[in-house]
Enzyme design. Sequence first.
Site, mmCIF file in Angstrom:
data_model
loop_
_atom_site.group_PDB
_atom_site.id
_atom_site.type_symbol
_atom_site.label_atom_id
_atom_site.label_comp_id
_atom_site.label_asym_id
_atom_site.label_seq_id
_atom_site.Cartn_x
_atom_site.Cartn_y
_atom_site.Cartn_z
ATOM 1 N N SER A 15 0.946 -1.174 -0.073
ATOM 2 C CA SER A 15 0.053 0.089 -0.026
ATOM 3 C C SER A 15 0.816 1.391 0.052
ATOM 4 C CB SER A 15 -0.999 0.121 1.190
ATOM 5 O OG SER A 15 -1.687 1.003 1.388
ATOM 6 N N LYS A 44 -0.898 -0.899 -4.667
ATOM 7 C CA LYS A 44 -2.216 -0.118 -4.233
ATOM 8 C C LYS A 44 -1.812 1.539 -3.827
ATOM 9 C CE LYS A 44 -4.731 0.019 0.340
ATOM 10 N NZ LYS A 44 -5.568 -0.884 1.354
ATOM 11 N N LYS A 52 -2.756 4.963 -2.507
ATOM 12 C CA LYS A 52 -4.096 5.706 -1.741
ATOM 13 C C LYS A 52 -4.274 6.992 -2.590
ATOM 14 C CE LYS A 52 -4.220 3.825 2.173
ATOM 15 N NZ LYS A 52 -5.449 3.029 2.633
ATOM 16 N N ASP A 109 -7.363 3.020 -3.133
ATOM 17 C CA ASP A 109 -8.221 2.993 -2.176
ATOM 18 C C ASP A 109 -8.453 4.508 -1.460
ATOM 19 O OD1 ASP A 109 -9.018 2.625 0.483
ATOM 20 O OD2 ASP A 109 -7.513 1.555 1.259
ATOM 21 N N GLU A 151 -11.142 0.772 -3.815
ATOM 22 C CA GLU A 151 -11.511 0.457 -2.205
ATOM 23 C C GLU A 151 -12.009 1.606 -1.883
ATOM 24 O OE1 GLU A 151 -7.743 -1.352 -0.587
ATOM 25 O OE2 GLU A 151 -8.882 -1.166 1.439
ATOM 26 N N ASP A 194 -14.235 -1.842 2.466
ATOM 27 C CA ASP A 194 -13.319 -2.156 3.620
ATOM 28 C C ASP A 194 -13.906 -1.674 4.657
ATOM 29 O OD1 ASP A 194 -11.224 -1.740 5.415
ATOM 30 O OD2 ASP A 194 -9.930 -0.815 4.379
ATOM 31 N N LYS A 249 -10.251 -7.517 7.212
ATOM 32 C CA LYS A 249 -9.213 -7.178 8.185
ATOM 33 C C LYS A 249 -9.963 -7.783 9.483
ATOM 34 C CE LYS A 249 -7.719 -2.655 6.216
ATOM 35 N NZ LYS A 249 -7.905 -1.190 6.386
ATOM 36 N N GLY A 271 -4.459 -4.506 5.665
ATOM 37 C CA GLY A 271 -3.375 -4.455 6.551
ATOM 38 C C GLY A 271 -3.702 -3.233 7.169
#
Length: 369
Positions: A135, A161, A163, A188, A213, A238, A262, A290
């Site tokens: 991430s 991934k 952000k 995400d 996400e 998520d 998660k 995570g």
Amino acid sequence: MRIERIELHTIGMPLVRPFETSFGRQTEREVLLAHVVADGVDGWGECVAGTTPDYSSEYVAGCAAVIERFLAPALLAALDVTADGLDALFRGVIGHRMAKATLEAAVLDAETRAAGISFGERLGAVRDRVECGVSVGISPDLDTLLAEVDGYVEAGYRRIKLKIKPGWDIEPVARVRELIGTLPLQVDANTAYTLDHVEHLRRLDEYGLLLIEQPFVEEDIAAHVLLADSIDTPVCLDESITSTGIAIDAIERGATSIVNIKPGRVGGYLEAVSIHDACRALDVPVWCGGMLETGVGRAMNVALAALPGFALPGDTSASSRYFAEDLTEPFVLDDGYLDVPTGPGSGVEIRRDLVERWALAEPRVLVRP
Ligand code: SMG
Ligand code: MG
């Protein structure tokens, strides 16, 4: 098992680089750890909550308070504790899933150590190693982002991934896609968008993303249904997924076609397995999220990610992604994979010298009255 003692430790660990999401920037990870002693066996659990209630409503000091005041007394009073029985034992406390998950992890660790089986065996792992993604936080500028991504590609990560947030989305995605070619890529948003952004988000379809996400606030399942109906990129929830029932509902309504699991967010590893099972029955792929875990939580996440329905690489990166020195033996990437620990319990040993050295406060010690 009879729980004799529960210790709560709060430590601070510096990050190797700041981690920025749509809701904030962190340079340190404050970690709450629960240490249970049950019939002479030690078990450790890590809390995934952060210092502030920004990813979810839970936060470190709040989790410690709920554990100390409500959950630990229930655990210490019980005559026979099993991980399977915790749901019933904690039923009097609504929500506070991250706090509950912390104790569940510690109890599961002690229980599996006592039984001489690994976490993976206990949860139903079918693989001995798991594919890893990484991430990547929001960067100060595009060059810094590209250099960071390049380093992770070099390290062997099998999925990137990014952000994203309004103002940091299409261009970073386009540039990273150009850099990494066909390597799997996903984004995400951590709830940073609203339905006003649907047309804008559709521009992401051009970049062949695995998924987007959590674009909208966690309570708004209906908004995610609308987006999923108007975008080709799969929508993955998520923050919204806090239980098996909510996962099934979100899937059936068409809000999510892939699920991020998660354990901390859903109340523990047993609920995580239950969500995995439900998704599998509905043919919905899952992957392991995570929360910047230390080796304690990472070991357990890697075991979970070895279950059959975990079809996409997880945010199960190497220890070095966040920490120069981990709390356990470090997790090291091998060709983009991490090995699933095979020893009893979590399969890793916590370094108590580091728990002491990095302590932010005196440990809280709770014993039977
Ligand atoms: O452990 O690599 C990790 C973190 C992965 O991006 C990550 N987690 O929403 O999925 C998520 C975020 C939450 C981080 S909260 C600071
Ligand atoms: Mg997320």
